[in-house]
Structures are given as structure tokens and as C-alpha cells.
Enzyme design. Structure first.
Site, PDB file in Angstrom:
ATOM      1  N   CYS A 123       0.857  -1.183   0.000  1.00  0.00           N
ATOM      2  CA  CYS A 123       0.000   0.000   0.000  1.00  0.00           C
ATOM      3  C   CYS A 123       0.897   1.238   0.000  1.00  0.00           C
ATOM      4  CB  CYS A 123      -0.859  -0.033   1.257  1.00  0.00           C
ATOM      5  SG  CYS A 123      -1.776   1.476   1.506  1.00  0.00           S
ATOM      6  N   ASN A 157      11.882  -0.459  -6.436  1.00  0.00           N
ATOM      7  CA  ASN A 157      12.076  -1.107  -7.727  1.00  0.00           C
ATOM      8  C   ASN A 157      10.803  -1.034  -8.543  1.00  0.00           C
ATOM      9  OD1 ASN A 157      13.902  -2.793  -9.422  1.00  0.00           O
ATOM     10  ND2 ASN A 157      12.159  -4.191  -9.318  1.00  0.00           N
ATOM     11  N   GLU A 158      10.928  -0.513  -9.747  1.00  0.00           N
ATOM     12  CA  GLU A 158       9.798  -0.496 -10.686  1.00  0.00           C
ATOM     13  C   GLU A 158       8.478  -0.206  -9.978  1.00  0.00           C
ATOM     14  OE1 GLU A 158      10.013  -4.111 -13.045  1.00  0.00           O
ATOM     15  OE2 GLU A 158      11.498  -3.186 -14.348  1.00  0.00           O
ATOM     16  N   CYS A 163      -3.385   0.467  -4.954  1.00  0.00           N
ATOM     17  CA  CYS A 163      -3.992  -0.163  -3.789  1.00  0.00           C
ATOM     18  C   CYS A 163      -5.362   0.460  -3.548  1.00  0.00           C
ATOM     19  CB  CYS A 163      -3.075   0.040  -2.584  1.00  0.00           C
ATOM     20  SG  CYS A 163      -3.784  -0.587  -1.051  1.00  0.00           S
ATOM     21  N   GLU A 317      18.456  -1.473 -16.347  1.00  0.00           N
ATOM     22  CA  GLU A 317      18.428  -2.933 -16.489  1.00  0.00           C
ATOM     23  C   GLU A 317      18.278  -3.290 -17.958  1.00  0.00           C
ATOM     24  OE1 GLU A 317      15.450  -5.087 -14.295  1.00  0.00           O
ATOM     25  OE2 GLU A 317      15.666  -3.805 -12.539  1.00  0.00           O
ATOM     26  N   GLU A 365      13.683 -16.543 -10.717  1.00  0.00           N
ATOM     27  CA  GLU A 365      14.582 -15.948 -11.712  1.00  0.00           C
ATOM     28  C   GLU A 365      15.875 -16.736 -11.869  1.00  0.00           C
ATOM     29  OE1 GLU A 365      14.409 -11.790 -10.529  1.00  0.00           O
ATOM     30  OE2 GLU A 365      12.952 -11.442 -12.130  1.00  0.00           O
ATOM     31  N   LYS A 366      15.844 -17.992 -11.457  1.00  0.00           N
ATOM     32  CA  LYS A 366      17.090 -18.781 -11.509  1.00  0.00           C
ATOM     33  C   LYS A 366      17.543 -19.052 -12.939  1.00  0.00           C
ATOM     34  CE  LYS A 366      14.844 -23.308 -10.887  1.00  0.00           C
ATOM     35  NZ  LYS A 366      13.433 -22.872 -10.767  1.00  0.00           N
ATOM     36  N   HIS A 368      16.926 -16.832 -15.490  1.00  0.00           N
ATOM     37  CA  HIS A 368      16.982 -15.558 -16.226  1.00  0.00           C
ATOM     38  C   HIS A 368      18.444 -15.268 -16.553  1.00  0.00           C
ATOM     39  CE1 HIS A 368      16.860 -11.246 -16.984  1.00  0.00           C
ATOM     40  NE2 HIS A 368      15.554 -11.247 -16.942  1.00  0.00           N
TER      41      HIS A 368
HETATM   42  C1  GLA Z   1      12.421  -6.357 -13.829  1.00  0.00           C
HETATM   43  C2  GLA Z   1      12.870  -6.260 -12.388  1.00  0.00           C
HETATM   44  C3  GLA Z   1      14.057  -7.118 -12.063  1.00  0.00           C
HETATM   45  C4  GLA Z   1      13.939  -8.475 -12.728  1.00  0.00           C
HETATM   46  C5  GLA Z   1      13.786  -8.282 -14.219  1.00  0.00           C
HETATM   47  C6  GLA Z   1      13.726  -9.588 -14.978  1.00  0.00           C
HETATM   48  O1  GLA Z   1      12.897  -5.400 -14.647  1.00  0.00           O
HETATM   49  O2  GLA Z   1      13.146  -4.932 -11.992  1.00  0.00           O
HETATM   50  O3  GLA Z   1      14.122  -7.259 -10.658  1.00  0.00           O
HETATM   51  O4  GLA Z   1      12.840  -9.143 -12.208  1.00  0.00           O
HETATM   52  O5  GLA Z   1      12.589  -7.586 -14.462  1.00  0.00           O
HETATM   53  O6  GLA Z   1      13.687  -9.380 -16.354  1.00  0.00           O
HETATM   54 ZN    ZN Z   2      -3.766   1.159   0.431  1.00  0.00          ZN
END
Ligand code: GLA
Ligand code: ZN
Length: 688
Positions: A123, A157-158, A163, A317, A365-366, A368
Site C-alpha cells: 500500500c 524497484n519499478e 492499492c 536494467e 529468476e534462476k 533468467h
Molecule cells: C524487472 C525487475 C528485475 C527483474 C527483471 C527480470 O525489470 O526490476 O528485478 O525481475 O525484471 O527481467
Molecule cells: Zn492502500
């Protein structure tokens, strides 16, 4: 005079090269950390993003902090000539936190609270979550503020998601009260609540949109999206407050996701010191050519550069090889890693960073892509590819901080997109606002002509050509600024489905394109949607003063317009509106405004813009014709020009540089006349 942006961090006047590094996944085998340092040096990596998902290792129990492992890693990095892009850990939280304070968990639009798990599942309003994130961020800042390795803050992150919990509902209502000056009548008017008897008589009646509740009030939907952007930024501001206080000299960023629709990045970018984004194109797909995909990615790179008005951004990234979440996870073919990395640089990135440094051993993500694979050593194709990029970046120091000032801007506007996507009209699945903007952009990408991607609030004055495909929403003041731009000699291009609605998504009365009617000199009376098998064409008038001739195919949408003060350049070929205008131009002050009334084949856009490129002598990277799927992009400090020549195709291509001599910055070679680009080749040239 040479005019460069300073490096992202004064500590490192070089390209940043590296990526997401999760040393805490290997806390039981710390000997691997020394191996990581050796491999980083070997691959020419100098910047590692650390701590993105480390909360449970930093605060294993409420109030008990463990920074020992991070101290060790930061010190090791500094000793090895590396730097840290240090993350705040709010992207995922420890189980104890969710268990003790369930209010931190996100509630979906269906009003069901999520269980603990995954990530990005929180949230943005919860006072507890805000308190906990600010507290751990303060500790990080206190501990590492003078650490030589710290160069950038990577916030969360991203950011994304929304919510719908009771706390967020209340915050939404408070936001609305501020926006509408506590006046429900104003809100009722803006949301047109007379429709279906949806009038509100008290603030608590208002709720966020829901699949099992309200979704038909477009003004509400729009305001909710605006609120989500506001509240996410507000959460972010709470995250960075201690960092601003303790580390005022360390730049702050958060990693964006291209044209992610959930947040208006124009609002967010204002709060960042440097823009960064995560780029994962599905190269080598059979759905489109490499050139087509490259042009779409170029569009987003240009958007990221434009978000801070030309300031270099960070490629935060990208994958060194493959991802694990596409339906088909294809390996990058030889050459593609260098090409796609330098593509970001060509459009203004001062970094090349990856997800991920070392492949995780378990969990989702092992498998990736990573710089260091499970085999654990450097003798892999991917490691060699990364090392090669590292070596090339070291030769590009001169490019750092340079930018480009294009003559062209394409408007791609988040709020406009929200409103178009919400509109129940046209062909439901073929509105394709983004794709339309990309198609207009592509004509310039193919010719090696730099473009800014802006929103409708940006300053138009520096441009010669302003393109606004499907400018459905026109916010207050925008039409006036477009008029002023054209009056002074600018060329404006817009299309069907423009000038329909105001900032509340209320339709303009008195004829479309509403406030754009004067500058375009047309009235748009109706719009027709075509089935796939329907066909129509745009037929150029024989005696017009452009280089366009003949016919072009039309599809999907044909708008029925009247030329008022505009001149008719082309007419429809078929149907009951055959002979009526399909393309017009209006002289307005010293400039012109074009109106493209229908969705055209791409060949039309290419030819149409080609004639404007010639007429307006627009800034270009290279003064030559480029073969299909080859582009040239420019970075400059105003004096020295760096040209990135890129072959996004599977065939060798020949480019004629004519008699001008260029220096290849990477190889030192002098080049002139005809040069051959290998498949996926990229050359960085310096103009003499
Ligand atoms: C996103 C996330 C990362 C990872 C990548 C995988 O961009 O920020 O933590 O999960 O995707 O492609
Ligand atoms: Zn909320």
C-alpha cells in the site's frame, strides 16, 4: 561552445557498466564475493546495484539491523575500483512486517487484500509502511553517506500497481477535495455524473473504480489514475526524505518501465535527479523485423532522454542474454548484445546495466540471463559479450554527458493515452495510440533524424516540427501554445481523433477538433471504423505543392472532415465519403498545420515526412540515405558530433559516407566513401 552535462556522479567520470547484484543470496558462501570482484574487474564492470530486495537481510527482525554483509560488499567494491548504485529495499518486505502489520499489503480493485508474497505488493498510503521504509532508508544513509562506493540511490524497484484499501480510499477522497476545492458540484460536473444517475451527494460515497462497482465515469477513472501517480510519488518523496537530508550530493533515481501505463512518468521525472529505465526487448522475434522492434525501442530511449529535457539517462536494467518471462525466451544472437547496449548510449544513456550479475540459484529468476552463469566462470559466450561492451564503453568517455537537440518532437502523452484507452468508441482493440505514435516516429528513425518524445505540457518553442498523433485530449492552454508555435513558423501535424475532449474527458462542444479547429482549419464531423477487409485510399490532388503523388491505402479509421480555411491535399477514394478531404494543410501565421484524417499505411507516413524533412532541412545524424533497418543517431556537445551507425538487420548493409572523412572512435580507423556494416554491426563515428 562545448556544452555537456556533468557525469551522473562526480566520483566516476566514465560510463557506468554493471547491474543488479544480489550478494546477500550468497551470504552462506561469502568466498563467492571475492570471485565476483575478480569477474567484475575482468568484465570491465564498475557499478553494481545492491540491496534492491535485501530488506529481510538488513532487518531480519523488527528493529534489529544487520549491515555487516553490506559493509563488506561496499568495501570490496571500493577496493576493486567499483561503485554502488544503492537501493532502498521497499520493493519487497520481510514476512515479519506483513504478519505484524497487515495494512502494508496491497488491496486489489476487487477489494481483496493480497497475502504476503511476491514483491511490489504494498500500500502506498499505509503510515506504517511509510514509517518503516523511511526508517530503514535513514539507517542506510547514515551508514553509507561517506562511503566512497556510493554513487546513486536506486529507490525501490519499478514502482507500479495501485492499492484500493480503506486508507487509500480516504486519501483519494482527500485528494479530490483539494482538487475540487471541497465543492462536490464541481466534481459532479467534471465527472458528468448526471449520466446513469451517478450524482454524488456526499464525499464518502466516492470509491475508486472497481470491476464489481463503478467503472463508467471516465472523469473518475482519470482522476483515480492521477491520484495513483500522485500517491506513488508522495510515497517516493517519503522514501527519499532522509536521503536528501543526509546525502544531498548523491543523485536519486527509480527505475521506470518504458511506457508503463500505470504512472504518468512526466510527473515522476520531475522528482528524480536522473531518469533510469529497464529495457527488455524481445529481440529476434518472428512477430516483427529487428528494424521494426529497434525503432520502437529507440522511441522509448528518446522518451527517457526527453523526460529531463535532454539530460542523459541510465539504462538501469537489460539482459546480457535472455529473459525468463517471454513466451519464447530467445538468446541474443552474436552481435546483438553490443548493438542493443550501444543503442541505449546512442539515444542518450550514460550507463549500460544489467539484470542480473550472477544467476540466482533458486526461485523464479534462476534461469533468467546473467553475466555470471551457474557454471560460475568467465568462459562463456555471454561473459565475453559483456566484457566486449565493457571494453568499448571505456573508449567512449568523450561521449559521456553529450546529448542532442532535435528539430522534431512527437507528443506521446500519458493522460491522453488513459483517456483514449478508456473511450468506448472506434474499434475497441485497434485504438493503438502508442503504436500510432511509434509509426509516425519510425519515418525519422529510418532517416537518422533525432526526435524528442514529449508530452503536451512541454515547451514547443525549440522545434521546427511538432507531431501530435491522436491528440484526443487537449488540456487547457495547449491549443494556444500550438497556435503560437505555428504562428511563429512551426509546422504542426495531427490526425483523426484529435481535439475531442478536455482535461476531464468531457467532449468539446461546437465541433471537433475543438480548440485545434482554428489552427488546423478543419471541422471533423464523424469518424468511421473499418473492418479488416474494408478498404479505402487517400488520393493525392494532382496539382498540390508537395512531392506526394498517387494513392495510399487507408485502414481502421476514416474521419469525415470539412476543410474550413485549410487547403485539401488529398481525398478519400471509396465509400459514401469518396471525394471528401482526407489530408489537409492550413497556413496559419508563418507556419502550417497538417491534418491526416485517416489511419494510413506506413508508406504514406514515410513519404509524407520525407517531404517535410527536405522542406524544413531538419537536423540529421548523417547527411546520406540509409539502407532499410539501418539508423544513425547523434550525440553532441554542440561542437563535436558523435554518430552511432547501427545495422538492425540480419544482412550486411552498405552506407555511403561520401567524401567526408570520419573517425571510428572504437577502432581508430578513418572511414570515408562506402562502408559495409556487418549484420548487427554498430560503429561510433566522430565527425571531423
Ligand atoms: C524487472 C525487475 C528485475 C527483474 C527483471 C527480470 O525489470 O526490476 O528485478 O525481475 O525484471 O527481467
Ligand atoms: Zn492502500
Amino acid at each position: 561552445m562545448a556544452d555537456k552535462y556533468p557525469p551522473i556522479s562526480g566520483k566516476c567520470p566514465h560510463f557506468l557498466h554493471g547491474g543488479d547484484y544480489n550478494p546477500d543470496q550468497w551470504i552462506e558462501t561469502p568466498e563467492i564475493w571475492d570471485e565476483d570482484m575478480r569477474l567484475m574487474r575482468l568484465s570491465g564492470c564498475n557499478a553494481m546495484s545492491i540491496g534492491i530486495f535485501s530488506w529481510s537481510n538488513l532487518e531480519p527482525e523488527e528493529g534489529r539491523f544487520e549491515f555487516g554483509w553490506l559493509d563488506t560488499i561496499m568495501d570490496k567494491l571500493a577496493q576493486n575500483g567499483g561503485y554502488t548504485v544503492l537501493a532502498t529495499p521497499s520493493g519487497a518486505r520481510p514476512a515479519w512486517l506483513s504478519a505484524k502489520y497487515p495494512e502494508v499489503l496491497c488491496v486489489g480493485p476487487n477489494r481483496v487484500r493480497n497475502l504476503h508474497g511476491q514483491r511490489h505488493n504494498h500500500c502506498f498510503t499505509s503510515p506504517v509502511y511509510r514509517e518503516k521504509t523511511a526508517a530503514i532508508n535513514r539507517r542506510l544513509a547514515e551508514r553509507y553517506k561517506d562511503h566512497p562506493a556510493l554513487i546513486v540511490w536506486h529507490i525501490s524497484n519499478e514502482y507500479g500497481g495501485e492499492c484500493h484499501c480503506p486508507l487509500c480510499q480516504e486519501a483519494f477522497r482527500e485528494w479530490l477535495k483539494r482538487k475540487y476545492n471541497n465543492d462536490l458540484d464541481k466534481l459532479n460536473h467534471a465527472w458528468w455524473t448526471g449520466f446513469w444517475s451517478h450524482r454524488f451527494t456526499d464525499w464518502p460515497q466516492i470509491e475508486s473504480p472497481a470491476p464489481h462497482g463503478e467503472s463508467s465515469l471516465h472523469g473518475l477513472n482519470l482522476d483515480w489514475k492521477r491520484f495513483v501517480t500522485y500517491q506513488t510519488i508522495d510515497f517516493y518523496k517519503n522514501e527519499i526524505a532522509p536521503l536528501r537530508e543526509l546525502t544531498p550530493g548523491i543523485p536519486v533515481t527509480t527505475n521506470f518501465m518504458g511506457t508503463y501505463t500505470g504512472l504518468d512518468y512526466w510527473k515522476f521525472a520531475e522528482e528524480l535527479d536522473v531518469v533510469s529505465w529497464d529495457n527488455y526487448p524481445g529481440w529476434h522475434t518472428d512477430a516483427e523485423t529487428t528494424g521494426e522492434l529497434a525503432s520502437k525501442i529507440a522511441f522509448i530511449h528518446d522518451l527517457n532522454r526527453s523526460l529531463k529535457h535532454g539530460k542523459p539517462f541510465m539504462l538501469m536494467e537489460s539482459t546480457p542474454s535472455l529473459v525468463n518471462w517471454q513466451p519464447v525466451n530467445k538468446l541474443k544472437r552474436p552481435g546483438m548484445h553490443m548493438l542493443s547496449s550501444l543503442q541505449a548510449v546512442a539515444h542518450g544513456s550514460d550507463t549500460v546495466q544489467y539484470f542480473q550479475w550472477r544467476k540466482s540459484r533458486g526461485s523464479s529468476e534462476k534461469l533468467h540471463g546473467a553475466v555470471v552463469d551457474h557454471c560460475g566462470h568467465e568462459n562463456t559466450r555471454v561473459f565475453r559479450d559483456v566484457t566486449e561492451v565493457g571494453a568499448v564503453l571505456k573508449k567512449l568517455d568523450c561521449v559521456l554527458g553529450t546529448t542532442v537537440k532535435p528539430d522534431i518532437a512527437v507528443i506521446y502523452d500519458w493522460e491522453n493515452r488513459w483517456a483514449i484507452d478508456d473511450a468506448q468508441a472506434l474499434r475497441r482493440d485497434k485504438k493503438d495510440y502508442q503504436k500510432t505514435c511509434e509509426n509516425h516516429y519510425r519515418a525519422f528513425w529510418k532517416s537518422g533524424i533525432p526526435v524528442d518524445i514529449i508530452n503536451m505540457d512541454c515547451d514547443f518553442t525549440g522545434y521546427k516540427l511538432l507531431i501530435a498523433p491522436m491528440l484526443y485530449m487537449v488540456r487547457p492552454g495547449v491549443a494556444e501554445r500550438i497556435e503560437a508555435f505555428v504562428k511563429r513558423g512551426g509546422v504542426f501535424v495531427t490526425t483523426y481523433f484529435s481535439g475531442y475532449a478536455d482535461e476531464n474527458d468531457l467532449c468539446f462542444l461546437g465541433g471537433f477538433p475543438g480548440p485545434l479547429r482554428k489552427v488546423t482549419g478543419i471541422w471533423a464531423e464523424e469518424i468511421d471504423s473499418l473492418y479488416d477487409q474494408d478498404s479505402n485510399a487517400l488520393v493525392l490532388a494532382p496539382d498540390i505543392r508537395t512531392s506526394l503523388r498517387g494513392e495510399y491505402a487507408l485502414h481502421t479509421f476514416c474521419e469525415l472532415i470539412h476543410a474550413e480555411t485549410a487547403e485539401i491535399l488529398a481525398a478519400y477514394k471509396n465509400d459514401f465519403y469518396a471525394g471528401s478531404p482526407a489530408l489537409t494543410v492550413n497556413s496559419f501565421g508563418l507556419g502550417k498545420a497538417y491534418y491526416i484524417a485517416a489511419r494510413t499505411e506506413n508508406r504514406f507516413l514515410e513519404d509524407f515526412y520525407q517531404s517535410l524533412i527536405t522542406e524544413l532541412s531538419l537536423l540529421r545524424a548523417l547527411d546520406c540515405t540509409l539502407p532499410e533497418s539501418v539508423t544513425a543517431q547523434l550525440r553532441t556537445d554542440g561542437e563535436r558530433k558523435y554518430i552511432f551507425l547501427m545495422n538492425f538487420s540480419e544482412e550486411a548493409k552498405m552506407v555511403d559516407l561520401k567524401s567526408k572523412v570520419f573517425k571510428d572512435i572504437v577502432t581508430g580507423e578513418l572511414l570515408q566513401q562506402q562502408i559495409t556494416l556487418r549484420p548487427y554491426d554498430v560503429r561510433v563515428l566522430e565527425e571531423p
